[in-house]
Scaffold this motif. Structure first.
Motif, PDB file in Angstrom:
ATOM      1  N   LEU A 126       0.834  -1.192   0.000  1.00 10.89           N
ATOM      2  CA  LEU A 126       0.000   0.000   0.000  1.00 10.89           C
ATOM      3  C   LEU A 126       0.871   1.245   0.000  1.00 10.89           C
ATOM      4  CD1 LEU A 126      -2.937   1.207   0.429  1.00 10.89           C
ATOM      5  CD2 LEU A 126      -2.408   1.138   2.878  1.00 10.89           C
ATOM      6  N   SER A 127       0.594   2.173  -0.884  1.00  9.81           N
ATOM      7  CA  SER A 127       1.300   3.449  -0.888  1.00  9.81           C
ATOM      8  C   SER A 127       0.568   4.437   0.027  1.00  9.81           C
ATOM      9  CB  SER A 127       1.414   3.990  -2.309  1.00  9.81           C
ATOM     10  OG  SER A 127       2.276   5.098  -2.357  1.00  9.81           O
ATOM     11  N   ASN A 128       0.987   5.700  -0.003  1.00 10.06           N
ATOM     12  CA  ASN A 128       0.419   6.695   0.910  1.00 10.06           C
ATOM     13  C   ASN A 128      -1.036   6.998   0.596  1.00 10.06           C
ATOM     14  OD1 ASN A 128       3.467   7.254   0.488  1.00 10.06           O
ATOM     15  ND2 ASN A 128       3.013   8.114   2.503  1.00 10.06           N
ATOM     16  N   ILE A 129      -1.887   6.896   1.611  1.00  7.09           N
ATOM     17  CA  ILE A 129      -3.301   7.239   1.466  1.00  7.09           C
ATOM     18  C   ILE A 129      -3.458   8.751   1.501  1.00  7.09           C
ATOM     19  CG2 ILE A 129      -5.544   7.138   2.615  1.00  7.09           C
ATOM     20  CD1 ILE A 129      -4.857   4.306   3.488  1.00  7.09           C
ATOM     21  N   THR A 130      -4.272   9.272   0.592  1.00  8.45           N
ATOM     22  CA  THR A 130      -4.515  10.710   0.513  1.00  8.45           C
ATOM     23  C   THR A 130      -5.976  11.011   0.825  1.00  8.45           C
ATOM     24  OG1 THR A 130      -2.771  11.052  -1.128  1.00  8.45           O
ATOM     25  CG2 THR A 130      -4.495  12.723  -1.009  1.00  8.45           C
ATOM     26  N   SER A 148     -10.789  23.862  -6.274  1.00  9.45           N
ATOM     27  CA  SER A 148      -9.701  24.076  -5.332  1.00  9.45           C
ATOM     28  C   SER A 148      -9.891  23.178  -4.116  1.00  9.45           C
ATOM     29  CB  SER A 148      -9.654  25.545  -4.895  1.00  9.45           C
ATOM     30  OG  SER A 148      -8.594  25.771  -3.993  1.00  9.45           O
ATOM     31  N   GLY A 149      -8.785  22.642  -3.612  1.00  9.43           N
ATOM     32  CA  GLY A 149      -8.849  21.778  -2.443  1.00  9.43           C
ATOM     33  C   GLY A 149      -7.496  21.658  -1.784  1.00  9.43           C
ATOM     34  N   LEU A 150      -7.466  20.949  -0.660  1.00  8.02           N
ATOM     35  CA  LEU A 150      -6.236  20.731   0.092  1.00  8.02           C
ATOM     36  C   LEU A 150      -6.103  19.235   0.348  1.00  8.02           C
ATOM     37  CD1 LEU A 150      -3.897  22.314   1.415  1.00  8.02           C
ATOM     38  CD2 LEU A 150      -5.211  22.262   3.543  1.00  8.02           C
ATOM     39  N   ASP A 151      -5.106  18.618  -0.301  1.00 14.64           N
ATOM     40  CA  ASP A 151      -4.869  17.181  -0.155  1.00 14.64           C
ATOM     41  C   ASP A 151      -3.871  16.927   0.969  1.00 14.64           C
ATOM     42  OD1 ASP A 151      -6.490  16.945  -2.324  1.00 14.64           O
ATOM     43  OD2 ASP A 151      -4.972  16.147  -3.684  1.00 14.64           O
ATOM     44  N   PHE A 152      -4.123  15.867   1.743  1.00 15.33           N
ATOM     45  CA  PHE A 152      -3.202  15.423   2.775  1.00 15.33           C
ATOM     46  C   PHE A 152      -2.757  13.999   2.423  1.00 15.33           C
ATOM     47  CE2 PHE A 152      -5.780  18.663   4.745  1.00 15.33           C
ATOM     48  CZ  PHE A 152      -4.895  19.363   5.560  1.00 15.33           C
ATOM     49  N   ALA A 153      -1.500  13.863   1.962  1.00 13.42           N
ATOM     50  CA  ALA A 153      -0.928  12.543   1.687  1.00 13.42           C
ATOM     51  C   ALA A 153      -0.249  12.081   2.977  1.00 13.42           C
ATOM     52  CB  ALA A 153       0.072  12.616   0.544  1.00 13.42           C
ATOM     53  N   PHE A 154      -0.873  11.147   3.676  1.00 13.28           N
ATOM     54  CA  PHE A 154      -0.443  10.791   5.018  1.00 13.28           C
ATOM     55  C   PHE A 154       0.704   9.789   5.029  1.00 13.28           C
ATOM     56  CE2 PHE A 154      -4.819  12.271   5.839  1.00 13.28           C
ATOM     57  CZ  PHE A 154      -4.546  13.208   6.827  1.00 13.28           C
ATOM     58  N   GLU A 155       1.398   9.765   6.138  1.00 15.70           N
ATOM     59  CA  GLU A 155       2.511   8.838   6.368  1.00 15.70           C
ATOM     60  C   GLU A 155       1.942   7.448   6.643  1.00 15.70           C
ATOM     61  OE1 GLU A 155       5.957   8.165   9.781  1.00 15.70           O
ATOM     62  OE2 GLU A 155       5.024  10.133   9.561  1.00 15.70           O
ATOM     63  N   THR A 156       1.553   6.784   5.567  1.00 15.35           N
ATOM     64  CA  THR A 156       0.945   5.458   5.682  1.00 15.35           C
ATOM     65  C   THR A 156       1.573   4.544   4.639  1.00 15.35           C
ATOM     66  OG1 THR A 156      -0.787   6.076   4.108  1.00 15.35           O
ATOM     67  CG2 THR A 156      -1.273   6.387   6.449  1.00 15.35           C
ATOM     68  N   GLY A 157       1.193   3.287   4.666  1.00 16.87           N
ATOM     69  CA  GLY A 157       1.602   2.373   3.612  1.00 16.87           C
ATOM     70  C   GLY A 157       2.851   1.593   3.935  1.00 16.87           C
ATOM     71  N   SER A 158       3.380   0.927   2.901  1.00 16.76           N
ATOM     72  CA  SER A 158       4.513   0.010   3.040  1.00 16.76           C
ATOM     73  C   SER A 158       5.822   0.788   2.961  1.00 16.76           C
ATOM     74  CB  SER A 158       4.448  -1.063   1.951  1.00 16.76           C
ATOM     75  OG  SER A 158       3.218  -1.752   2.015  1.00 16.76           O
ATOM     76  N   TYR A 159       6.162   1.440   4.076  1.00 19.60           N
ATOM     77  CA  TYR A 159       7.390   2.235   4.144  1.00 19.60           C
ATOM     78  C   TYR A 159       8.388   1.605   5.101  1.00 19.60           C
ATOM     79  CZ  TYR A 159      10.736   5.795   5.492  1.00 19.60           C
ATOM     80  OH  TYR A 159      11.905   6.450   5.769  1.00 19.60           O
ATOM     81  N   SER A 160       9.663   1.636   4.711  1.00 13.85           N
ATOM     82  CA  SER A 160      10.743   1.196   5.588  1.00 13.85           C
ATOM     83  C   SER A 160      11.904   2.168   5.439  1.00 13.85           C
ATOM     84  CB  SER A 160      11.215  -0.214   5.215  1.00 13.85           C
ATOM     85  OG  SER A 160      12.412  -0.534   5.919  1.00 13.85           O
ATOM     86  N   PRO A 161      12.532   2.603   6.556  1.00 18.19           N
ATOM     87  CA  PRO A 161      13.671   3.523   6.459  1.00 18.19           C
ATOM     88  C   PRO A 161      14.963   2.840   6.030  1.00 18.19           C
ATOM     89  CG  PRO A 161      13.236   2.996   8.749  1.00 18.19           C
ATOM     90  CD  PRO A 161      12.134   2.353   7.948  1.00 18.19           C
ATOM     91  N   VAL A 162      14.971   1.505   5.924  1.00 12.46           N
ATOM     92  CA  VAL A 162      16.214   0.787   5.621  1.00 12.46           C
ATOM     93  C   VAL A 162      16.187   0.099   4.267  1.00 12.46           C
ATOM     94  CG1 VAL A 162      16.767   0.443   8.048  1.00 12.46           C
ATOM     95  CG2 VAL A 162      15.395  -1.269   6.850  1.00 12.46           C
TER      96      VAL A 162
END
Length: 304
Positions: A126-130, A148-162
Protein backbone atom coordinates in the motif's frame (compact mmCIF):
# COMPACT_ATOMS: atom_id res chain seq x y z
CA UNK A 1 1.42 5.61 -9.62
CA UNK A 2 3.78 6.40 -12.42
CA UNK A 3 6.72 8.63 -11.54
CA UNK A 4 6.29 8.05 -7.82
CA UNK A 5 6.84 4.35 -8.27
CA UNK A 6 9.83 4.85 -10.49
CA UNK A 7 11.29 7.21 -7.94
CA UNK A 8 10.80 4.55 -5.28
CA UNK A 9 12.94 2.20 -7.31
CA UNK A 10 15.48 4.92 -7.63
CA UNK A 11 15.69 4.90 -3.85
CA UNK A 12 16.62 1.23 -4.07
CA UNK A 13 19.44 2.05 -6.43
CA UNK A 14 20.74 4.55 -3.90
CA UNK A 15 21.11 1.77 -1.39
CA UNK A 16 22.70 -0.50 -3.96
CA UNK A 17 25.34 1.92 -5.22
CA UNK A 18 26.81 4.90 -3.43
CA UNK A 19 28.00 6.28 -6.75
CA UNK A 20 24.42 7.32 -7.49
CA UNK A 21 24.24 9.84 -4.66
CA UNK A 22 24.79 12.53 -7.28
CA UNK A 23 21.32 11.82 -8.67
CA UNK A 24 19.24 11.80 -5.49
CA UNK A 25 16.33 14.24 -5.05
CA UNK A 26 13.45 13.92 -2.60
CA UNK A 27 14.23 11.31 0.05
CA UNK A 28 15.21 8.11 -1.75
CA UNK A 29 14.16 9.74 -5.02
CA UNK A 30 10.46 9.36 -4.15
CA UNK A 31 7.96 12.11 -5.00
CA UNK A 32 4.98 12.22 -2.59
CA UNK A 33 2.65 12.71 -5.57
CA UNK A 34 2.62 10.79 -8.89
CA UNK A 35 2.67 13.59 -11.46
CA UNK A 36 0.35 12.75 -14.34
CA UNK A 37 -2.15 10.73 -12.30
CA UNK A 38 -5.03 13.17 -12.75
CA UNK A 39 -5.24 12.48 -16.50
CA UNK A 40 -8.36 14.11 -18.00
CA UNK A 41 -10.13 14.54 -14.65
CA UNK A 42 -9.00 18.13 -14.02
CA UNK A 43 -11.87 20.22 -12.57
CA UNK A 44 -14.23 17.57 -13.90
CA UNK A 45 -16.41 16.58 -10.93
CA UNK A 46 -19.93 15.07 -10.78
CA UNK A 47 -22.60 17.80 -10.84
CA UNK A 48 -25.05 15.79 -8.70
CA UNK A 49 -24.81 14.53 -5.10
CA UNK A 50 -23.75 10.94 -4.54
CA UNK A 51 -20.87 8.54 -4.03
CA UNK A 52 -18.58 8.01 -7.03
CA UNK A 53 -15.47 5.95 -7.76
CA UNK A 54 -12.54 6.41 -10.12
CA UNK A 55 -10.54 3.22 -10.66
CA UNK A 56 -7.06 3.84 -12.07
CA UNK A 57 -4.87 1.09 -13.52
CA UNK A 58 -1.30 2.00 -14.42
CA UNK A 59 1.75 0.36 -15.98
CA UNK A 60 5.04 2.27 -15.85
CA UNK A 61 8.44 1.37 -17.28
CA UNK A 62 11.90 2.94 -17.37
CA UNK A 63 15.38 1.95 -18.51
CA UNK A 64 17.59 4.75 -17.27
CA UNK A 65 18.51 7.07 -14.42
CA UNK A 66 19.33 10.74 -15.04
CA UNK A 67 21.61 13.06 -13.10
CA UNK A 68 21.37 16.68 -12.00
CA UNK A 69 22.20 17.89 -15.53
CA UNK A 70 19.45 15.79 -17.13
CA UNK A 71 21.94 13.40 -18.73
CA UNK A 72 21.64 9.64 -18.50
CA UNK A 73 23.90 8.00 -15.93
CA UNK A 74 26.05 4.95 -16.87
CA UNK A 75 24.14 2.68 -14.48
CA UNK A 76 22.48 -0.58 -15.62
CA UNK A 77 18.87 -0.06 -14.55
CA UNK A 78 15.37 -1.15 -15.53
CA UNK A 79 11.95 -0.92 -13.95
CA UNK A 80 8.38 -2.09 -14.40
CA UNK A 81 5.63 -1.01 -12.04
CA UNK A 82 1.96 -1.84 -11.76
CA UNK A 83 -0.58 0.02 -9.64
CA UNK A 84 -4.29 0.06 -8.92
CA UNK A 85 -5.68 3.18 -7.28
CA UNK A 86 -9.20 3.62 -5.94
CA UNK A 87 -10.44 7.20 -5.65
CA UNK A 88 -13.71 7.54 -3.73
CA UNK A 89 -15.51 10.86 -4.12
CA UNK A 90 -18.49 12.09 -2.07
CA UNK A 91 -20.54 14.87 -3.70
CA UNK A 92 -22.70 16.68 -1.14
CA UNK A 93 -26.26 18.04 -1.70
CA UNK A 94 -25.38 21.60 -0.62
CA UNK A 95 -23.17 24.51 -1.61
CA UNK A 96 -20.39 26.40 0.16
CA UNK A 97 -19.34 29.89 -0.99
CA UNK A 98 -21.34 29.24 -4.15
CA UNK A 99 -19.40 26.05 -4.95
CA UNK A 100 -20.27 22.36 -5.13
CA UNK A 101 -18.66 20.51 -2.21
CA UNK A 102 -16.80 17.18 -2.32
CA UNK A 103 -14.65 14.92 -0.12
CA UNK A 104 -12.08 12.49 -1.56
CA UNK A 105 -10.24 9.37 -0.38
CA UNK A 106 -7.36 7.93 -2.48
CA UNK A 107 -6.08 4.39 -1.84
CA UNK A 108 -3.14 3.21 -4.05
CA UNK A 109 -1.73 -0.33 -4.18
CA UNK A 110 1.60 -0.90 -5.92
CA UNK A 111 3.74 -3.73 -7.31
CA UNK A 112 7.27 -2.61 -8.16
CA UNK A 113 9.94 -4.62 -10.01
CA UNK A 114 13.49 -3.34 -10.56
CA UNK A 115 16.90 -4.44 -11.72
CA UNK A 116 20.03 -2.48 -10.72
CA UNK A 117 23.51 -3.72 -11.66
CA UNK A 118 21.89 -7.07 -12.44
CA UNK A 119 20.31 -7.38 -8.98
CA UNK A 120 16.53 -7.79 -9.13
CA UNK A 121 14.09 -6.60 -6.48
CA UNK A 122 10.32 -6.66 -5.98
CA UNK A 123 8.26 -4.52 -3.60
CA UNK A 124 4.50 -4.85 -3.14
CA UNK A 125 2.16 -2.95 -0.87
CA UNK A 126 0.00 0.00 0.00
CA UNK A 127 1.30 3.45 -0.89
CA UNK A 128 0.42 6.69 0.91
CA UNK A 129 -3.30 7.24 1.47
CA UNK A 130 -4.52 10.71 0.51
CA UNK A 131 -7.54 12.51 1.97
CA UNK A 132 -9.16 15.70 0.66
CA UNK A 133 -11.49 16.91 3.45
CA UNK A 134 -13.09 19.62 1.29
CA UNK A 135 -12.86 20.07 -2.46
CA UNK A 136 -14.79 23.00 -3.96
CA UNK A 137 -15.81 23.51 -7.59
CA UNK A 138 -17.26 26.72 -8.99
CA UNK A 139 -19.00 26.88 -12.38
CA UNK A 140 -18.32 30.47 -13.41
CA UNK A 141 -20.01 30.03 -16.80
CA UNK A 142 -21.58 27.14 -18.68
CA UNK A 143 -18.14 26.17 -19.99
CA UNK A 144 -15.68 27.44 -17.35
CA UNK A 145 -15.03 25.71 -14.01
CA UNK A 146 -12.52 26.28 -11.20
CA UNK A 147 -11.79 23.72 -8.48
CA UNK A 148 -9.70 24.08 -5.33
CA UNK A 149 -8.85 21.78 -2.44
CA UNK A 150 -6.24 20.73 0.09
CA UNK A 151 -4.87 17.18 -0.16
CA UNK A 152 -3.20 15.42 2.77
CA UNK A 153 -0.93 12.54 1.69
CA UNK A 154 -0.44 10.79 5.02
CA UNK A 155 2.51 8.84 6.37
CA UNK A 156 0.95 5.46 5.68
CA UNK A 157 1.60 2.37 3.61
CA UNK A 158 4.51 0.01 3.04
CA UNK A 159 7.39 2.24 4.14
CA UNK A 160 10.74 1.20 5.59
CA UNK A 161 13.67 3.52 6.46
CA UNK A 162 16.21 0.79 5.62
CA UNK A 163 15.04 -0.37 2.18
CA UNK A 164 13.22 0.94 -0.85
CA UNK A 165 9.48 1.37 -0.41
CA UNK A 166 6.35 2.11 -2.42
CA UNK A 167 5.43 4.84 0.10
CA UNK A 168 7.15 7.81 1.72
CA UNK A 169 7.75 8.11 5.47
CA UNK A 170 6.29 11.58 5.95
CA UNK A 171 3.13 13.60 5.43
CA UNK A 172 2.80 15.94 2.43
CA UNK A 173 0.29 18.80 2.39
CA UNK A 174 -0.77 19.67 -1.15
CA UNK A 175 -2.93 22.69 -2.04
CA UNK A 176 -4.46 22.36 -5.52
CA UNK A 177 -6.11 24.87 -7.87
CA UNK A 178 -7.51 23.68 -11.21
CA UNK A 179 -9.15 25.42 -14.18
CA UNK A 180 -11.11 23.87 -17.06
CA UNK A 181 -12.72 25.30 -20.19
CA UNK A 182 -14.93 22.69 -21.87
CA UNK A 183 -17.25 23.19 -24.87
CA UNK A 184 -19.55 20.31 -25.97
CA UNK A 185 -18.53 19.28 -29.51
CA UNK A 186 -15.65 21.70 -29.19
CA UNK A 187 -12.43 22.48 -27.35
CA UNK A 188 -11.57 21.15 -23.89
CA UNK A 189 -8.47 22.51 -22.10
CA UNK A 190 -7.52 22.24 -18.43
CA UNK A 191 -4.61 22.71 -16.04
CA UNK A 192 -4.12 21.68 -12.40
CA UNK A 193 -1.57 23.44 -10.19
CA UNK A 194 -0.31 21.60 -7.10
CA UNK A 195 2.23 22.42 -4.39
CA UNK A 196 4.07 19.67 -2.51
CA UNK A 197 4.76 20.94 1.03
CA UNK A 198 6.63 18.11 2.70
CA UNK A 199 7.17 17.47 6.41
CA UNK A 200 10.26 15.88 7.95
CA UNK A 201 10.65 12.11 8.13
CA UNK A 202 10.92 11.43 11.87
CA UNK A 203 12.53 8.04 11.30
CA UNK A 204 15.46 9.41 9.29
CA UNK A 205 15.55 13.12 10.22
CA UNK A 206 15.46 13.85 6.48
CA UNK A 207 13.27 16.55 4.97
CA UNK A 208 12.46 16.36 1.28
CA UNK A 209 12.32 19.68 -0.55
CA UNK A 210 9.06 21.27 -1.62
CA UNK A 211 7.85 21.10 -5.20
CA UNK A 212 5.35 22.21 -7.82
CA UNK A 213 3.36 19.99 -10.19
CA UNK A 214 1.48 21.22 -13.27
CA UNK A 215 -0.83 18.67 -14.91
CA UNK A 216 -2.61 19.54 -18.14
CA UNK A 217 -4.97 18.19 -20.76
CA UNK A 218 -6.16 19.50 -24.13
CA UNK A 219 -8.54 17.94 -26.60
CA UNK A 220 -11.61 18.18 -28.80
CA UNK A 221 -15.06 16.73 -28.07
CA UNK A 222 -16.82 14.69 -30.76
CA UNK A 223 -20.13 13.73 -29.17
CA UNK A 224 -19.24 11.26 -26.38
CA UNK A 225 -15.64 10.96 -27.62
CA UNK A 226 -12.71 13.21 -26.86
CA UNK A 227 -9.28 13.02 -28.49
CA UNK A 228 -6.31 14.98 -27.20
CA UNK A 229 -3.18 14.99 -25.07
CA UNK A 230 -2.35 14.87 -21.36
CA UNK A 231 0.88 15.51 -19.51
CA UNK A 232 2.63 16.71 -16.37
CA UNK A 233 5.61 18.78 -15.24
CA UNK A 234 7.24 18.38 -11.81
CA UNK A 235 9.75 20.86 -10.41
CA UNK A 236 11.29 20.50 -6.96
CA UNK A 237 12.08 24.12 -6.02
CA UNK A 238 13.85 23.71 -2.65
CA UNK A 239 16.74 21.49 -1.53
CA UNK A 240 16.45 18.35 0.54
CA UNK A 241 17.90 18.56 4.05
CA UNK A 242 19.55 15.78 6.05
CA UNK A 243 19.85 16.57 9.78
CA UNK A 244 19.12 20.20 8.90
CA UNK A 245 21.92 20.46 6.30
CA UNK A 246 21.12 21.04 2.62
CA UNK A 247 22.14 18.16 0.34
CA UNK A 248 21.28 20.00 -2.92
CA UNK A 249 19.92 18.34 -6.08
CA UNK A 250 16.32 18.83 -7.15
CA UNK A 251 14.02 16.54 -9.10
CA UNK A 252 12.47 17.58 -12.41
CA UNK A 253 10.32 15.56 -14.80
CA UNK A 254 8.21 16.23 -17.88
CA UNK A 255 5.99 13.86 -19.83
CA UNK A 256 3.21 14.12 -22.43
CA UNK A 257 1.20 11.84 -24.70
CA UNK A 258 -2.09 11.01 -26.45
CA UNK A 259 -5.42 10.50 -24.73
CA UNK A 260 -8.82 9.03 -25.68
CA UNK A 261 -12.01 9.51 -23.63
CA UNK A 262 -15.45 7.96 -23.96
CA UNK A 263 -18.06 9.69 -21.82
CA UNK A 264 -21.38 7.86 -21.47
CA UNK A 265 -22.61 10.44 -18.92
CA UNK A 266 -23.26 7.86 -16.18
CA UNK A 267 -19.75 6.41 -16.62
CA UNK A 268 -16.51 7.54 -18.21
CA UNK A 269 -13.41 5.77 -19.58
CA UNK A 270 -10.03 7.35 -20.36
CA UNK A 271 -6.95 5.68 -21.82
CA UNK A 272 -3.76 7.71 -22.07
CA UNK A 273 -0.04 7.21 -22.64
CA UNK A 274 2.52 9.62 -21.20
CA UNK A 275 6.02 9.50 -22.66
CA UNK A 276 8.81 10.70 -20.37
CA UNK A 277 10.72 13.41 -22.26
CA UNK A 278 12.93 14.87 -19.52
CA UNK A 279 14.18 13.82 -16.08
CA UNK A 280 16.74 15.16 -13.61
CA UNK A 281 17.76 13.34 -10.40
CA UNK A 282 15.33 10.49 -11.06
CA UNK A 283 14.32 7.93 -13.71
CA UNK A 284 12.82 8.95 -17.05
CA UNK A 285 9.56 7.00 -17.06
CA UNK A 286 6.73 6.33 -19.49
CA UNK A 287 3.25 5.28 -18.39
CA UNK A 288 0.01 3.79 -19.66
CA UNK A 289 -3.18 4.68 -17.75
CA UNK A 290 -6.69 3.21 -17.81
CA UNK A 291 -9.15 5.33 -15.80
CA UNK A 292 -12.76 4.22 -15.23
CA UNK A 293 -15.22 6.54 -13.45
CA UNK A 294 -18.48 5.02 -12.21
CA UNK A 295 -21.33 6.09 -9.89
CA UNK A 296 -21.75 3.95 -6.76
CA UNK A 297 -24.68 5.75 -5.14
CA UNK A 298 -25.89 8.65 -7.29
CA UNK A 299 -28.33 11.11 -5.85
CA UNK A 300 -27.92 10.19 -2.17
CA UNK A 301 -28.95 12.94 0.25
CA UNK A 302 -31.08 14.67 -2.38
CA UNK A 303 -34.28 16.12 -0.93
CA UNK A 304 -37.60 14.82 -2.20
Amino acid sequence: MSKKLIAAVFGCTMLAAGSMNEAQAFEGGVSPYPAGAVGTNIANLPPIPGLFALEQFNYTFANGLYGNDGKKLPIPFSLSAYSETTRLLVSYPFHLLGANVYTQLVIPVVSLHTSVFGQSSTQNGLSNITVTPALLEWHLTQNLAIASGLDFAFETGSYSPVKSSVAVGYTSIQPVVSVRYNVPNGIDVAVANRLLLNSKNGATNYRSGDGYVAEFSAGWNFGPWKLGVVGAYLNQFSDDKANGVSVGNRMKTFGIGPSVVYDARSWNVNVNYQQGLYAANTAKSSSVWLNIAIPLWPGFGRKG
